[in-house]
Design a protein around this motif. Structure first.
Motif, PDB file in Angstrom:
ATOM      1  N   GLU A 268       0.839  -1.217   0.000  1.00  0.00           N
ATOM      2  CA  GLU A 268       0.000   0.000   0.000  1.00  0.00           C
ATOM      3  C   GLU A 268       0.869   1.259   0.000  1.00  0.00           C
ATOM      4  O   GLU A 268       0.514   2.266  -0.613  1.00  0.00           O
ATOM      5  CB  GLU A 268      -0.930   0.002   1.217  1.00  0.00           C
ATOM      6  CG  GLU A 268      -2.028  -1.029   1.131  1.00  0.00           C
ATOM      7  CD  GLU A 268      -2.880  -1.105   2.396  1.00  0.00           C
ATOM      8  OE1 GLU A 268      -4.091  -1.295   2.250  1.00  0.00           O
ATOM      9  OE2 GLU A 268      -2.350  -0.976   3.507  1.00  0.00           O
ATOM     10  N   VAL A 269       2.003   1.194   0.701  1.00  0.00           N
ATOM     11  CA  VAL A 269       2.946   2.332   0.703  1.00  0.00           C
ATOM     12  C   VAL A 269       3.412   2.600  -0.719  1.00  0.00           C
ATOM     13  O   VAL A 269       3.408   3.738  -1.202  1.00  0.00           O
ATOM     14  CB  VAL A 269       4.165   2.025   1.622  1.00  0.00           C
ATOM     15  CG1 VAL A 269       5.275   3.049   1.415  1.00  0.00           C
ATOM     16  CG2 VAL A 269       3.736   1.991   3.083  1.00  0.00           C
TER      17      VAL A 269
ATOM     18  N   GLY B  39       1.275   6.660  -6.964  1.00  0.00           N
ATOM     19  CA  GLY B  39       0.188   7.583  -7.317  1.00  0.00           C
ATOM     20  C   GLY B  39       0.647   9.031  -7.266  1.00  0.00           C
ATOM     21  O   GLY B  39       0.326   9.851  -8.142  1.00  0.00           O
ATOM     22  N   LEU B  40       1.437   9.370  -6.234  1.00  0.00           N
ATOM     23  CA  LEU B  40       1.939  10.744  -6.096  1.00  0.00           C
ATOM     24  C   LEU B  40       2.962  11.068  -7.191  1.00  0.00           C
ATOM     25  O   LEU B  40       3.038  12.199  -7.661  1.00  0.00           O
ATOM     26  CB  LEU B  40       2.561  10.949  -4.714  1.00  0.00           C
ATOM     27  CG  LEU B  40       1.586  10.969  -3.537  1.00  0.00           C
ATOM     28  CD1 LEU B  40       2.334  11.110  -2.220  1.00  0.00           C
ATOM     29  CD2 LEU B  40       0.571  12.112  -3.677  1.00  0.00           C
TER      30      LEU B  40
ATOM     31  N   HIS C  30      11.879  15.250  -5.227  1.00  0.00           N
ATOM     32  CA  HIS C  30      12.032  14.304  -4.102  1.00  0.00           C
ATOM     33  C   HIS C  30      10.671  13.883  -3.545  1.00  0.00           C
ATOM     34  O   HIS C  30       9.785  14.717  -3.381  1.00  0.00           O
ATOM     35  CB  HIS C  30      12.828  14.953  -2.961  1.00  0.00           C
ATOM     36  CG  HIS C  30      14.182  15.443  -3.379  1.00  0.00           C
ATOM     37  ND1 HIS C  30      15.257  14.607  -3.533  1.00  0.00           N
ATOM     38  CD2 HIS C  30      14.618  16.693  -3.673  1.00  0.00           C
ATOM     39  CE1 HIS C  30      16.314  15.320  -3.914  1.00  0.00           C
ATOM     40  NE2 HIS C  30      15.950  16.587  -4.003  1.00  0.00           N
ATOM     41  N   PHE C  31      10.567  12.597  -3.240  1.00  0.00           N
ATOM     42  CA  PHE C  31       9.360  12.052  -2.592  1.00  0.00           C
ATOM     43  C   PHE C  31       9.835  11.409  -1.281  1.00  0.00           C
ATOM     44  O   PHE C  31      10.159  10.227  -1.237  1.00  0.00           O
ATOM     45  CB  PHE C  31       8.679  11.013  -3.498  1.00  0.00           C
ATOM     46  CG  PHE C  31       8.123  11.598  -4.764  1.00  0.00           C
ATOM     47  CD1 PHE C  31       6.779  11.921  -4.863  1.00  0.00           C
ATOM     48  CD2 PHE C  31       8.959  11.864  -5.845  1.00  0.00           C
ATOM     49  CE1 PHE C  31       6.267  12.483  -6.022  1.00  0.00           C
ATOM     50  CE2 PHE C  31       8.460  12.425  -7.008  1.00  0.00           C
ATOM     51  CZ  PHE C  31       7.108  12.740  -7.101  1.00  0.00           C
TER      52      PHE C  31
ATOM     53  N   VAL D 204       6.325  15.826  -0.814  1.00  0.00           N
ATOM     54  CA  VAL D 204       6.808  15.920  -2.197  1.00  0.00           C
ATOM     55  C   VAL D 204       7.441  17.290  -2.387  1.00  0.00           C
ATOM     56  O   VAL D 204       6.779  18.317  -2.196  1.00  0.00           O
ATOM     57  CB  VAL D 204       5.632  15.742  -3.191  1.00  0.00           C
ATOM     58  CG1 VAL D 204       6.131  15.844  -4.628  1.00  0.00           C
ATOM     59  CG2 VAL D 204       4.918  14.414  -2.954  1.00  0.00           C
ATOM     60  N   ARG D 205       8.724  17.315  -2.778  1.00  0.00           N
ATOM     61  CA  ARG D 205       9.425  18.598  -2.871  1.00  0.00           C
ATOM     62  C   ARG D 205       9.677  19.008  -4.320  1.00  0.00           C
ATOM     63  O   ARG D 205      10.177  18.229  -5.131  1.00  0.00           O
ATOM     64  CB  ARG D 205      10.771  18.510  -2.157  1.00  0.00           C
ATOM     65  CG  ARG D 205      11.508  19.854  -2.209  1.00  0.00           C
ATOM     66  CD  ARG D 205      12.922  19.766  -1.711  1.00  0.00           C
ATOM     67  NE  ARG D 205      13.550  21.088  -1.692  1.00  0.00           N
ATOM     68  CZ  ARG D 205      14.846  21.296  -1.525  1.00  0.00           C
ATOM     69  NH1 ARG D 205      15.664  20.272  -1.346  1.00  0.00           N
ATOM     70  NH2 ARG D 205      15.343  22.516  -1.536  1.00  0.00           N
ATOM     71  N   TYR D 206       9.331  20.246  -4.597  1.00  0.00           N
ATOM     72  CA  TYR D 206       9.757  20.911  -5.834  1.00  0.00           C
ATOM     73  C   TYR D 206      10.857  21.890  -5.446  1.00  0.00           C
ATOM     74  O   TYR D 206      10.632  22.786  -4.632  1.00  0.00           O
ATOM     75  CB  TYR D 206       8.602  21.695  -6.463  1.00  0.00           C
ATOM     76  CG  TYR D 206       7.536  20.838  -7.107  1.00  0.00           C
ATOM     77  CD1 TYR D 206       7.569  20.564  -8.474  1.00  0.00           C
ATOM     78  CD2 TYR D 206       6.486  20.316  -6.360  1.00  0.00           C
ATOM     79  CE1 TYR D 206       6.585  19.794  -9.071  1.00  0.00           C
ATOM     80  CE2 TYR D 206       5.497  19.534  -6.944  1.00  0.00           C
ATOM     81  CZ  TYR D 206       5.557  19.281  -8.309  1.00  0.00           C
ATOM     82  OH  TYR D 206       4.582  18.516  -8.897  1.00  0.00           O
ATOM     83  N   PHE D 207      12.034  21.720  -6.020  1.00  0.00           N
ATOM     84  CA  PHE D 207      13.180  22.575  -5.690  1.00  0.00           C
ATOM     85  C   PHE D 207      12.975  23.971  -6.268  1.00  0.00           C
ATOM     86  O   PHE D 207      12.623  24.130  -7.438  1.00  0.00           O
ATOM     87  CB  PHE D 207      14.460  21.937  -6.245  1.00  0.00           C
ATOM     88  CG  PHE D 207      15.718  22.695  -5.911  1.00  0.00           C
ATOM     89  CD1 PHE D 207      16.034  23.005  -4.591  1.00  0.00           C
ATOM     90  CD2 PHE D 207      16.591  23.097  -6.914  1.00  0.00           C
ATOM     91  CE1 PHE D 207      17.191  23.694  -4.275  1.00  0.00           C
ATOM     92  CE2 PHE D 207      17.761  23.791  -6.610  1.00  0.00           C
ATOM     93  CZ  PHE D 207      18.051  24.086  -5.290  1.00  0.00           C
TER      94      PHE D 207
END
Length: 204
Positions: A39-40, A46-47, A56-57, A103-106
């Motif tokens: 499930e993880v 999905g993300l 980065h996730f 979730v990172r957007y630089f």
């Protein structure tokens, strides 16, 4: 005698998406109810579809009530700057069976390790604050086997003790599966164990 802890906190539905910004970097936070590593994986995949250009996730998860399992993942960020701060919030909110992803957007400016720790910790905090956290009981399941002649006696105990019958099979003889709060489990076991012609076994 120490009180047996038989409650835990968790979430039943995924959180709303949250957003934390620091110097043009964006951190989208999510909380998911999870029970397995499969499930993880599905939640993170999905993300990744949703945020296909994110860098980065980072995530942390925890399963279990008695036996705790957890993992923290920095996903390419400096060691211990992302996964562990996220896991720290899982501990701070005292929740389990949960996955937190940030979730990172630089944004073009490096935040440094201290900045990253703060950003991922805050992102995880936002995701948990956006979740509906529920308290549940840790239950022990028992199977009762008995003949029809014992039905009234068994029913009386079920009623008096307010027990939850989660499954029943009524064929040549009767079988009930009951869920009992952990702190009451030994008492209930003893009551049925002392009833003549009733067999009780713990599930699992």
């Amino acid at each position: 005698m120490s009180e047996i802890k038989d409650t835990y906190k968790t979430i039943d539905v995924p959180s709303e998406e949250t957003l934390f910004k620091d110097r043009n970097s964006k951190f989208f936070g999510y909380a998911f109810p999870v029970f397995t590593e499969e499930e993880v994986k599905e939640a993170i995949e999905g993300l990744k579809k949703k945020h296909h250009s994110a860098r980065h996730f980072c995530y942390a998860w925890q399963f279990g009530t008695d036996k705790i399992r957890f993992r923290a993942n920095d996903d390419g960020e400096p060691s211990n700057s992302a996964g562990m701060p996220i896991y720290g919030q899982i501990q701070a909110f005292d929740v389990t069976n949960v996955l937190i992803v940030s979730v990172r957007y630089f944004g073009g400016t490096k935040l440094g390790v201290g900045g990253l720790i703060n950003a991922y910790r805050t992102s995880a905090q936002y995701a948990l604050e956006a979740s509906e956290i529920k308290e549940k009981t840790i239950d022990v399941e028992y199977v009762l086997s008995f003949g029809y002649d014992m039905m009234n006696k068994v029913q009386r105990v079920v009623k008096e003790r307010n027990l939850n019958i989660i499954a029943q099979k009524l064929e040549m003889d009767c079988q009930y599966t009951i869920a009992v709060r952990k702190k009451d489990a030994q008492t209930i076991f003893d009551i049925f164990d002392n009833l003549f012609k009733v067999d009780i076994k713990e599930v699992g």
